[in-house]
Write an enzyme that holds these catalytic residues in place. Structure first.
Site, PDB file in Angstrom:
ATOM      1  CE  LYS A   1      39.960  47.337  35.044  1.00 33.56           C
ATOM      2  NZ  LYS A   1      39.506  46.748  36.325  1.00 33.56           N
TER       3      LYS A   1
ATOM      4  CB  SER B   1      36.631  44.747  38.635  1.00 40.80           C
ATOM      5  OG  SER B   1      35.754  45.766  39.020  1.00 40.80           O
TER       6      SER B   1
ATOM      7  CB  SER C   1      35.836  48.231  36.754  1.00 36.08           C
ATOM      8  OG  SER C   1      36.973  47.544  37.264  1.00 36.08           O
TER       9      SER C   1
HETATM   10  N1  GLN Z   1      31.707  47.016  41.478  1.00 35.50           N
HETATM   11  C1  GLN Z   1      32.680  47.219  42.508  1.00 35.50           C
HETATM   12  C2  GLN Z   1      32.916  48.699  42.698  1.00 35.50           C
HETATM   13  O1  GLN Z   1      32.336  49.436  42.010  1.00 35.50           O
HETATM   14  C3  GLN Z   1      33.960  46.510  42.204  1.00 35.50           C
HETATM   15  C4  GLN Z   1      34.860  47.231  41.294  1.00 35.50           C
HETATM   16  C5  GLN Z   1      36.214  46.602  41.148  1.00 35.50           C
HETATM   17  O2  GLN Z   1      36.417  45.437  41.516  1.00 35.50           O
HETATM   18  N2  GLN Z   1      37.151  47.378  40.646  1.00 35.50           N
HETATM   19  O3  GLN Z   1      33.649  49.119  43.526  1.00 35.50           O
END
Ligand code: GLN
Length: 492
Positions: A79, A178, A154
């Site tokens: 990532k 995410s 994400s």
């Molecule tokens: N969808 C969640 C957010 O927007 C989780 C994102 C994540 O785990 N980085 O914060």
């Protein structure tokens, strides 16, 4: 060999050991696939061709010298939130589009030590804020199962590369879902470890008390291999735990499903936005686990309604603090021709950050400001403790807790959910981060549009081995995890 991308990690490891193919051949095979197929999926931000081939040759040389270990020469995608020395590390943001990291994240360094070959850096929501990967400066990544749908976020790029067979496995990070939600949207297995199990050193920070890195792959077995590389204490991360690491691969059969108590939280299955097909697939998977010997126990998780508001105060509060470092002075994007220092700060941040990131900074700054700090931030911290206690009480009755990973399958690209709608989609994943617990998502079937559905299993602290083992047993008895998107069947 034309089908190297179909092999599991164990099969790759055995194939390399038996000299059926070299790391160079395997790496070239993946690079060829990326060149041919990724223009459709748009999952890689950076493909590191030369680095990958050099690492592959070094891995082959190690093997010749009799010094290879289980993963020597196996390709991985990171990532684009993990710092990689000498390679762009963008976090999906214009702010870091020009940032070449001077050092490796511990996860990346441990991967190198294990002999992993870096194929490249993959797309993500900007600074890991989002659930679709659409907020990336580099544009949306496509879901390999349906190219007009999002891969989730994400870590959407990490999920897409594995689902399209553009990498055998990938690293992800999970602040509020995410790893698990994109794994669910793309028909993969993804593990969010206990907070402190994997080093956060060199991971671009979103919300430091929630961020945790973990593996994303086709199966629990493949995740276990990557987890063996990622887990461990790191003196450079003061929140990483000095606790012996288990051998996740060796333990894959250590947990028996016979008599395993699986908690079914009543409140979770009555959530308004829970899609009928998702509910049905999750219930079918629980039935299967029951057939395999598990005992289903209805439990209460009374704090469910507080998850979204609590997370969406704490995560933005920490983000607003973490992102204050991007000021146009130290590193990253700098606005041109500033009139004075304030203009430099203001324009660098307004031009460098996208809309969702700016929204979170505003929410976080507000929640932390004098006068509101006690009413919002401190209150949220108190509720956070109650959420943790709710889980600990449940674990007195059951071994693991089952839930959908997400209330829906993958959204259409551009469905333009309003922010609150998007935040509500995190209902099943964020409490796990607030409590610091481990959880895994595994594929359990499809909806009417043939989009994958994920089952989530939440464990008590340090139960990564158990979670991987439970999913491994399930995957020995089912074949959802072996199904591939049509695009993954294409040959380069
Ligand atoms: N969808 C969640 C957010 O927007 C989780 C994102 C994540 O785990 N980085 O914060």
């Amino acid at each position: 060999m034309t089908d190297l991308h179909r092999l599991s990690i164990r099969e790759i490891s055995e194939g390399l050991a038996a000299a059926k193919f070299s790391s160079r051949e395997l790496t070239e095979h993946y690079l060829k696939r990326i060149a041919k197929i990724d223009p459709q999926v748009r999952s890689y931000v950076t493909v590191t061709n030369e680095v990958a081939l050099a690492q592959a040759d070094a891995a082959d040389a190690l093997r010749q010298a009799g010094q290879a270990t289980a993963l020597t020469g196996i390709p991985v995608a990171h990532k684009d939130i993990f710092c990689t020395q000498g390679i762009k590390t963008s976090a999906g943001s214009k702010m870091l589009d020009n940032f070449i990291s001077p050092y490796d994240a511990t996860v990346v360094a441990q991967g190198k030590t294990a002999g992993l070959v870096t194929l490249g850096k993959v797309n993500m929501d900007e600074f890991a804020m989002g659930s679709t990967s659409e907020s990336s400066f580099y544009g949306a990544t496509k879901n390999p199962w349906a190219l007009d749908h999002v891969p989730g976020g994400s870590s959407g790029g990490s999920a897409a590369v594995v689902a399209a067979d553009l990498a055998p496995f990938a690293t992800g990070t999970d602040t509020g879902g995410s790893i698990r939600q994109p794994a669910s949207f793309c028909g993969l297995t993804g593990l969010k470890p206990t907070y402190g199990r994997v080093s956060r050193y060199g991971i671009i920070a979103y919300a430091s008390s929630l961020d945790q890195a973990g593996p994303m792959a086709r199966s629990a077995e493949d995740c276990a291999y990557l987890m063996n590389v990622m887990a461990g204490h790191d003196a450079k991360d003061s929140t990483s735990m000095d606790k012996a690491v288990e051998d996740y691969v060796a333990n894959l059969n250590a947990t028996t499903l016979k008599g395993l108590r699986i908690g079914i939280p009543k409140q979770y299955f009555n959530v308004a936005g829970l899609d009928a097909a998702v509910k049905a697939r999750v219930e079918e998977s629980l039935k299967k686990l029951e057939e395999l010997g598990a005992v289903l126990v209805e439990i209460d998780l009374n704090m469910t309604e507080s998850y979204v508001p609590t997370y969406y105060l704490i995560a933005p509060a920490e983000a607003s603090s973490n992102l204050s470092r991007y000021d146009g002075v130290r590193y990253g994007y700098r606005a041109e021709n500033p009139q004075d220092i304030l203009d430099l700060y203001k324009r660098s941040r307004s031009e460098g950050f996208g809309a969702e990131v700016q929204r979170r900074i505003l929410i976080g700054t507000y929640a932390l400001s004098a006068g509101y700090y006690d009413a919002y931030y401190v209150k949220a911290q108190k509720v956070r403790r109650l959420i943790q206690q709710d889980f600990l009480k449940a674990f007195e009755q059951v071994d693991v807790i089952a839930a959908p990973t997400a209330p829906t399958t993958a959204y259409k690209i551009g469905a333009s959910l309003d922010p609150v709608e998007m935040y509500l989609g995190d209902i099943y994943t964020i409490a796990v981060n607030l409590a610091g617990l481990p959880a895994i998502s595994a594929p359990v079937g499809f909806d009417q549009d043939h989009l994958p559905v994920g089952l989530q299993l939440i464990g008590n602290y340090w139960s990564e081995s158990q979670l991987l083992s439970v999913v491994h047993q399930y995957q020995q008895a089912t074949d959802w995890h072996t199904q591939r998107a049509a695009i993954a069947e294409e040959n380069a």
